[in-house]
Motif scaffolding. Structure first.
Motif, PDB file in Angstrom:
ATOM      1  N   GLU A  56      -6.535   3.395 -47.213  1.00 47.74           N
ATOM      2  CA  GLU A  56      -6.837   4.506 -48.131  1.00 47.74           C
ATOM      3  C   GLU A  56      -6.804   5.837 -47.387  1.00 47.74           C
ATOM      4  O   GLU A  56      -6.306   6.833 -47.896  1.00 47.74           O
ATOM      5  N   TRP A  57      -7.369   5.802 -46.186  1.00 48.84           N
ATOM      6  CA  TRP A  57      -7.459   7.018 -45.381  1.00 48.84           C
ATOM      7  C   TRP A  57      -6.063   7.525 -45.032  1.00 48.84           C
ATOM      8  O   TRP A  57      -5.763   8.704 -45.184  1.00 48.84           O
ATOM      9  N   GLU A  58      -5.199   6.608 -44.592  1.00 49.67           N
ATOM     10  CA  GLU A  58      -3.835   7.009 -44.220  1.00 49.67           C
ATOM     11  C   GLU A  58      -3.053   7.520 -45.426  1.00 49.67           C
ATOM     12  O   GLU A  58      -2.340   8.522 -45.351  1.00 49.67           O
ATOM     13  N   LEU A  59      -3.180   6.810 -46.565  1.00 47.87           N
ATOM     14  CA  LEU A  59      -2.474   7.242 -47.777  1.00 47.87           C
ATOM     15  C   LEU A  59      -2.963   8.619 -48.230  1.00 47.87           C
ATOM     16  O   LEU A  59      -2.163   9.475 -48.623  1.00 47.87           O
ATOM     17  N   ALA A  60      -4.294   8.823 -48.166  1.00 42.90           N
ATOM     18  CA  ALA A  60      -4.854  10.111 -48.581  1.00 42.90           C
ATOM     19  C   ALA A  60      -4.291  11.240 -47.714  1.00 42.90           C
ATOM     20  O   ALA A  60      -3.899  12.288 -48.234  1.00 42.90           O
ATOM     21  N   ALA A  61      -4.221  10.999 -46.397  1.00 44.20           N
ATOM     22  CA  ALA A  61      -3.701  12.028 -45.488  1.00 44.20           C
ATOM     23  C   ALA A  61      -2.222  12.290 -45.781  1.00 44.20           C
ATOM     24  O   ALA A  61      -1.778  13.429 -45.901  1.00 44.20           O
TER      25      ALA A  61
END
Lengths: 262, 262
Positions: A56-61
């Motif tokens: 989720e963190w990578e996709l959000a970034a």
């Protein structure tokens, strides 16, 4: 890359591939736009079946949105069966829907037997006018142009099921027997590979009926026996109904299981 | 209150109510213990159907575990259909399972019609020995004592379905026609209210068969017509199979819909 730019990219894709997505995305809330972006990337093969998505963190970034927005988009895709989660291991891409959806045929009586492998035989793909019932369910005008696909399913050589599927002609220009044979896995795989459209079953009705003479001849069995009749509607991930399908299953030595129980 | 104390409380409850939970909880991982605690509190009526649970944070504080543990427990209960989530509004208790699970009967042809209200008639509740097929699916020894429940379902006065359900006798001491009639809502409601056991359908098979003379007499219709035969296994939330059920549906003017599509 901002979501504004993603939306623009999507419009181009949508226009090119199906003509159905134009001008629709800008009206969607942000999480729904992100959902569409993720669907498009899955359909385009960036992430294969059973492959893990980035966190989720990578996709959000990467998508320049909040982690909460990504989480909401992923959550809906899990609910819709596009993705699945494994506790502690991440979010994965589900298999391409087969023409059987989650259901399959098994030996009757025991409830935990493995599905048998069915062999598909394409009987025909023709153009015509929508029967009234089909037009109504698919939201088409009476007699609108449709594509009709007839398929036979065999188990160890014996015919066990007969499909009669209708799709609106307009979004599927070029869908014919040759393109379905090339894709080799039925209507759903063809729609996904050639048109970038991923369908899921949204309505299903089951009845017991007497097998008619014409269908019996197609199946190569005697008429006047009880058969399982399945009426099904499938829609895009966004909820647009795009397929009406009637299936007849011979269930004297097989049973249909919906396969949807956890 | 620590989870150690909770486990002790659960053992007492389990012992008193079903005799099935004794000595099993201590071997479970923490999130599974929390899951059992939450199931027990739902079954005991602390949270009613469609009522919101406290927040993850509040539950974590009350149960003296981490919020991640609570989240994992809640996630599995959502997957199992005990709870459901509403985006931005929290986690809610799902309705008690009806004897139809998620499926119901509708008018054939259109796929979005509202379910009709079926009226239940209890035909009988008797004790006997498990038929081999039942024993095998429920994991009982051959001829083990079972409770057999026969039910008839009517729509506008006309019989439309006939159920034949088998449950192991041991955990359901006191289950009889009187207790089922008192609860008024079929087998599942009775099991939940009287025994604190919540069942969910874990396997389902559908076939078309010819209606036999005996079942036709029960239903008050002519034999030798195709009917939908549904074979079903239901289990506790922990996965223990506790019910084998055969259902026959008249589908000349009705259709069965699995109702499981999102």
């Amino acid at each position: 890359m901002s979501y504004i730019r993603l939306v623009f990219t999507l419009d181009l894709f949508g226009d090119k591939k199906t003509g159905m997505m134009r001008n629709t995305l800008r009206r969607l809330p942000l999480y729904a736009q992100i959902k569409s972006v993720l669907i498009r990337r899955i359909v385009d093969g960036e992430w294969q079946a059973n492959q893990a998505l980035p966190s989720e963190w990578e996709l959000a970034a990467e998508l320049d949105v909040s982690q909460g927005t990504v989480r909401k988009a992923l959550g809906e895709l899990v609910t819709q069966g596009v993705l699945y989660r494994r506790q502690g291991r991440g979010t994965f891409v589900a298999e391409v829907a087969s023409d059987w959806g989650a259901g399959y045929l098994v030996t009757p009586g025991l409830l935990n037997e493995k599905p048998d492998e069915l062999v598909l035989e394409l009987l025909g793909c023709s153009r015509g006018n929508a029967p009234d019932e089909v037009a109504q369910v698919l939201g088409l005008r009476r007699g609108a142009p449709v594509i009709r696909v007839r398929q036979l399913w065999r188990l160890s050589g014996l015919a066990v099921a007969l499909d009669d599927a209708y799709l609106p002609a307009e979004p599927f220009d070029g869908l014919d027997a040759r393109s379905i044979r090339q894709c080799g896995g039925g209507v759903y795989v063809t729609l996904q590979r050639r048109f970038g459209v991923r369908l899921r079953v949204t309505g299903e009705q089951l009845r017991a009926v007497m097998l008619g003479r014409e269908d019996a001849a197609m199946l190569g069995v005697a008429p006047d026996q009880p058969v399982l009749s399945q009426l099904r509607v499938s829609a895009t991930m966004e909820g647009e109904p795009l397929e009406w399908r009637q299936r007849i299953c011979l269930t004297d030595s097989l049973a249909f299981t919906t396969g949807r129980q956890p």
